[in-house]
Design an enzyme around this catalytic site. Structure first.
Site, mmCIF file in Angstrom:
data_model
loop_
_atom_site.group_PDB
_atom_site.id
_atom_site.type_symbol
_atom_site.label_atom_id
_atom_site.label_comp_id
_atom_site.label_asym_id
_atom_site.label_seq_id
_atom_site.Cartn_x
_atom_site.Cartn_y
_atom_site.Cartn_z
ATOM 1 C CE LYS A 79 39.340 37.475 40.671
ATOM 2 N NZ LYS A 79 39.209 37.494 42.148
ATOM 3 C CB SER A 154 41.479 40.347 43.576
ATOM 4 O OG SER A 154 40.675 39.206 43.800
ATOM 5 C CB SER A 178 38.298 39.290 45.937
ATOM 6 O OG SER A 178 39.595 39.692 46.244
HETATM 7 N N1 GLN Z 1 42.259 42.003 49.406
HETATM 8 C C1 GLN Z 1 42.486 40.690 49.895
HETATM 9 C C2 GLN Z 1 43.874 40.244 49.533
HETATM 10 O O1 GLN Z 1 44.556 40.990 48.923
HETATM 11 C C3 GLN Z 1 41.460 39.750 49.392
HETATM 12 C C4 GLN Z 1 41.738 39.172 48.051
HETATM 13 C C5 GLN Z 1 40.703 38.173 47.644
HETATM 14 O O2 GLN Z 1 39.643 38.049 48.256
HETATM 15 N N2 GLN Z 1 41.029 37.431 46.602
HETATM 16 O O3 GLN Z 1 44.274 39.169 49.835
#
Ligand code: GLN
Length: 478
Positions: A79, A154, A178
């Site tokens: 990532k 994400s 995420s």
């Molecule tokens: N969807 C969550 C957010 O927008 C989690 C994001 C993540 O785990 N990096 O913060």
């Protein structure tokens, strides 16, 4: 070689049998990824030179009769919020479009020490903020299972490359879901280890007290192997735990008879019916395997969304302060004064979601609101952790859905950020408590959209989590 069907153990066997060399595999994987990537936009950039050099090193070891490591020759994607020395790391942000880190994240160092071949960097939401990968400054990722849908976020790119077959495994990061949510949307396995299990050194910080690095793979065994390779104490990360790392593969016995599994009633409210039916089926399957199912309650769950979006925005507003054209990032031209330079650099560089979070976070930390929001959210976080601690005094694992619904259409939820935040309800609690959790595929809807089953265990008990997920996975295949 058929790259989309390869697993770590298959590669190991093939290399030992000299079916192909690590260099041939790396080159084929790079070629395949380059042709397939335009369909999904899952890779942001490739690191061919580095991949081929690492593959040559694996071939040399094999030629000398040495062990090439747990991940010898395995093509992986990382990532783009995890730094890679000499390889662009953008965090999917315009601000870091040309950032070339001078060092490697500890997780990356450890995977390469075990013979992993890093093909390239995976797309994601900007600074890992989002649930659909639509917040990337370099365009959204499409779900390889259904190209008109999101892959989740994400870590959408990291999930998509494994589902698409353009990498065998990948690394993602999880702050509020995420890894598990995109894994469930793309029909693969995704693991969030215990907080502290994997060093965060070199993971660009979003919300430091919640950030985790974890693997994606096409089966449970491969995630266990990747975690094995990178877990363990690291003196570069003060929050990394000095706890011993057990042999995760040894835990994959197929034996789960007598395990007590908790079903938290709060996680079955607001669940779409088709996803709910698949989760019910999975629970029936666990019963057949000899697990004992116990109903339980995690009563603080209803406050989890509010708690998470206060803590993560507070930490984000502080962590993102460094992208100011002075310490990091190129400067916006045409600024006459210092305040203008800051304003223009940040105003032009950050996307909408990052700006929203910086403003929310600055607000909850501001004088007069700090106690009412931030301090209170920390107390709620402690209650959420207590809920789990109480539950794990009675059960070995908790089983729940990952997401209230399967992958949605691109653009469908972008207009309503609150709706997007609410979709994180089943995943953020695991991060707030810091416990290990994963998503394992449990079937597809009528439309063919994958649904994931979430398994959570107590701190540092990844072994039970893997054991249960593996037994369940094998019983579905077999
Ligand atoms: N969807 C969550 C957010 O927008 C989690 C994001 C993540 O785990 N990096 O913060």
């Amino acid at each position: 070689m058929n790259i989309p069907s390869l697993t770590i153990s298959q590669i190991k066997a093939d290399l030992a049998a000299k079916k192909y060399s690590a260099s041939e595999l790396a080159q084929s994987a790079l070629d395949f990824a380059a042709t397939e990537n335009p369909k999904t936009n899952a890779y942001l950039h490739f690191s061919a030179e580095r991949a081929l050099a690492a593959a040559r090193a694996v071939d040399d070891k094999l030629a000398r009769g040495e062990d090439p490591g747990l991940l010898g020759g395995v093509p992986i994607a990382v990532k783009d919020v995890i730094v890679t020395k000499g390889v662009r790391t953008t965090c999917a942000s315009k601000l870091l479009e040309n950032y070339i880190p001078p060092y490697d994240a500890t997780a990356v160092v450890r995977l390469e020490q075990q013979g992993a071949i890093i093909l390239g960097k995976a797309n994601c939401d900007e600074f890992a903020m989002g649930s659909s990968n639509e917040n990337s400054a370099f365009g959204p990722v499409r779900n390889p299972v259904a190209l008109d849908r999101v892959p989740g976020g994400s870590s959408g790119g990291s999930a998509a490359v494994v589902a698409q077959g353009t990498a065998v495994v990948s690394l993602g990061s999880d702050t509020g879901g995420s890894i598990r949510q995109p894994a469930s949307f793309c029909g693969i396995v995704g693991v969030t280890p215990t907080y502290g299990r994997v060093s965060r050194y070199g993971l660009v910080a979003f919300a430091s007290s919640l950030d985790h690095i974890g693997p994606f793979s096409r089966n449970v065994q491969d995630s266990a192997t990747v975690l094995q390779a990178m877990a363990g104490h690291d003196e570069c990360d003060a929050t990394s735990a000095p706890a011993p790392v057990p042999d995760y593969s040894a835990a994959l016995t197929g034996q789960v008879k007598g395990l007590r599994i908790g079903l938290p009633k709060e996680y079955f409210q607001g669940l779409e019916s088709e996803s709910g039916a698949l989760i019910e089926q999975a629970i029936e399957q666990l019963k057949k395997l000899g697990c004992e199912i116990v109903d339980l309650s995690l009563p603080t769950t209803e406050h989890a969304i509010a708690c998470y979006y206060i803590i993560c925005t507070a930490e984000a507003s502080s962590n993102l302060a460094r992208y100011d054209g002075v310490r990091y990032t190129s400067r916006s031209p045409n600024s006459n004064t210092l305040p203008d330079m800051y304003r223009n650099t940040r105003g032009e560089g950050f996307g909408r979601e990052c700006k929203r979070r910086i403003m929310l976070g600055t607000y909850v930390l501001s004088h007069g609101f700090y106690d009412a929001y931030y301090v209170k959210a920390q107390k709620v976080r402690a209650l959420i952790a207590q809920d789990f601690a109480r539950a794990f005094a009675d059960v070995d694992a908790i089983v729940a859905p990952v997401s209230p619904f399967p992958a949605f259409k691109l653009g469908e939820k972008m207009a309503d950020p609150l709706q997007m935040y609410l979709s994180d309800i089943y995943t953020i609690t695991g991060d707030l408590a810091g416990i290990p959790c994963l998503s394992v595929p449990c079937g597809n809807t009528q439309e063919g959209l994958p649904v994931g089953l979430q398994i959570l265990t107590k701190h540092f008990d990844e072994s039970t989590m893997f054991r249960l997920a593996h037994a369940y996975e094998q019983s579905r295949i077999g």
